[in-house]
Structure formats: C-alpha cells, structure tokens
Design a protein around this motif. Sequence first.
Motif, PDB file in Angstrom:
ATOM      1  N   CYS A   1       0.788  -1.135  -0.199  1.00 42.79           N
ATOM      2  CA  CYS A   1      -0.009  -0.082   0.166  1.00 42.79           C
ATOM      3  C   CYS A   1       0.868   1.155  -0.137  1.00 42.79           C
ATOM      4  O   CYS A   1       1.961   1.013   0.261  1.00 42.79           O
ATOM      5  N   SER A   2       0.394   2.492  -0.276  1.00 46.41           N
ATOM      6  CA  SER A   2       1.251   3.739  -0.282  1.00 46.41           C
ATOM      7  C   SER A   2       1.908   3.845   0.943  1.00 46.41           C
ATOM      8  O   SER A   2       2.901   4.399   0.833  1.00 46.41           O
ATOM      9  N   CYS A   3       1.246   3.549   2.215  1.00 47.88           N
ATOM     10  CA  CYS A   3       1.977   4.069   3.268  1.00 47.88           C
ATOM     11  C   CYS A   3       3.124   2.738   3.753  1.00 47.88           C
ATOM     12  O   CYS A   3       4.010   3.168   4.671  1.00 47.88           O
ATOM     13  N   GLY A   4       2.816   1.432   3.286  1.00 47.56           N
ATOM     14  CA  GLY A   4       3.634   0.602   3.502  1.00 47.56           C
ATOM     15  C   GLY A   4       3.428  -0.396   4.625  1.00 47.56           C
ATOM     16  O   GLY A   4       4.089  -1.187   5.024  1.00 47.56           O
ATOM     17  N   LYS A   5       2.185  -0.120   5.251  1.00 44.20           N
ATOM     18  CA  LYS A   5       1.849  -1.030   6.380  1.00 44.20           C
ATOM     19  C   LYS A   5       1.212  -2.431   5.719  1.00 44.20           C
ATOM     20  O   LYS A   5       1.609  -3.213   6.502  1.00 44.20           O
TER      21      LYS A   5
ATOM     22  N   THR B   1      -7.093  -0.818   1.632  1.00 45.30           N
ATOM     23  CA  THR B   1      -6.438  -0.491   2.826  1.00 45.30           C
ATOM     24  C   THR B   1      -6.870   0.656   3.772  1.00 45.30           C
ATOM     25  O   THR B   1      -7.064   1.622   3.162  1.00 45.30           O
TER      26      THR B   1
ATOM     27  N   CYS C   1      -5.359   1.759   6.330  1.00 49.09           N
ATOM     28  CA  CYS C   1      -4.286   2.881   6.717  1.00 49.09           C
ATOM     29  C   CYS C   1      -4.282   3.981   5.537  1.00 49.09           C
ATOM     30  O   CYS C   1      -3.875   5.288   6.030  1.00 49.09           O
ATOM     31  N   CYS C   2      -4.413   3.778   4.452  1.00 46.85           N
ATOM     32  CA  CYS C   2      -3.883   4.885   3.369  1.00 46.85           C
ATOM     33  C   CYS C   2      -4.621   4.870   2.367  1.00 46.85           C
ATOM     34  O   CYS C   2      -4.317   5.415   1.155  1.00 46.85           O
TER      35      CYS C   2
HETATM   36 ZN   LIG Z   1      -1.095   1.891   3.982  1.00 40.74          ZN
END
Ligand SMILES: [Zn+2]
Length: 192
Positions: A8-12, A89, A91-92
């Motif tokens: 995902c874009s934030c890496g989580k 996701t 998160c982001c």
């Molecule tokens: Zn994310």
Amino acid sequence: MADIALECSCGKVKGVARNISPTTGRRVICYCGDCQNFAKKIGRTDDVLNAHGGTDIFQITPSQVEITQGQDQLRYLKLSEKGIYRWYTNCCQTPAGNMVGPKLPFIGIVHNFMACGDDSEKVLGPVRYSVMEQGAIKPQDTTKSMPSAEKSAGKFPIGLMIKIFARLFIDKIQGKNRPNAFFKSDGTPVSE
Ligand SMILES: [Zn+2]
Ligand SMILES: [Zn+2]
C-alpha cells in the motif's frame, strides 16, 4: 515469471503476488462507473484512474496472492448489495483488489497495489483489453485519442468473457480460490 511485491502507499500492508507474467494473468483497463465511484469513495481518483477514468487491473487467482503484513488493515466496499468486493487498505486508502466472492478463483489487483515500478509493461504485458468504454471520460481535446489496447470494446467483449469463464472453470477445479488472503475458510471476509 516473477514474484511481484504488493504494497500500500504507506507501507503498512505488504504482500506478494506469485508467478506473475503476461500469460499467468490478464491486464485489463476497466472504464465502468463503479470502478470510478470506488476510486472517488476512497479519495484516490488522481492516482488510480487514468485520464479517461479507467482503472488498470491485473486479473489473477487468489492462490497467487499472499498478504505478509498488515492484513488487519484490509477493508472492503460493496457499491451495491450484489456488487463485487472492492478491497482497499484502511491505513492509506490504497485500492488492493476486486473480488466476486470467496468461492470464485478470481481477483483483479488494482495497479496501485503492485510494486512493478517502471517494469509493469515488461512484467504484466501490455493492456490486453479495455472494457466498459462507454463509461470513459471523453477527451476534451478531440485530437487526443483514447488509450489504445490490443482489443478495445464498448462493453464486455464476448471473447474475453469466454476466456474468463474457461479460466475460472479450470482454476475452480484446481482450487485456486485457496489459500485466500481476503476471506476466511468459512467464506466470511477477513474484515467486517
Ligand atoms: Zn497503507
Ligand atoms: Zn469496472
């Protein structure tokens, strides 16, 4: 064939899509209104949709997908009661993949979730179909044409439908809906 990192874009949320090549999946751009609505709802129209409102999707089987980190961040949207599961996701708000349900060995991974970098053309192959083009946003500048694909169709081309159903049938027999990172073994989604 290659293993492609999913992120995902934030890496989580991280994962991997295995055995990826232009012949082990099908690259399609979908211009339907639901795909556009989905991008709008998660606030990602800018980087999900192309200039004409199309979403670049790579169709593979759930057995090729493993989520290695952050599975608890997965959420889904259904735009109508019988609509498909559109995973993203939490998160982001990165779109992850589109699935018909737990039983069908089908997932369309949205391009933003695949970390192919500049190699997407090489790894995934060229866009093989553009579907639902009646939903496309027409270019304002009429000298610019629609994005080209090998086969472009107003609706869902029958040849593509036959290919998808034939593939689904074979993949179903081979049980390629499992393992499934998005649905538990009882068929319920991993997130409410
Ligand atoms: Zn994310
Ligand atoms: Zn669509």
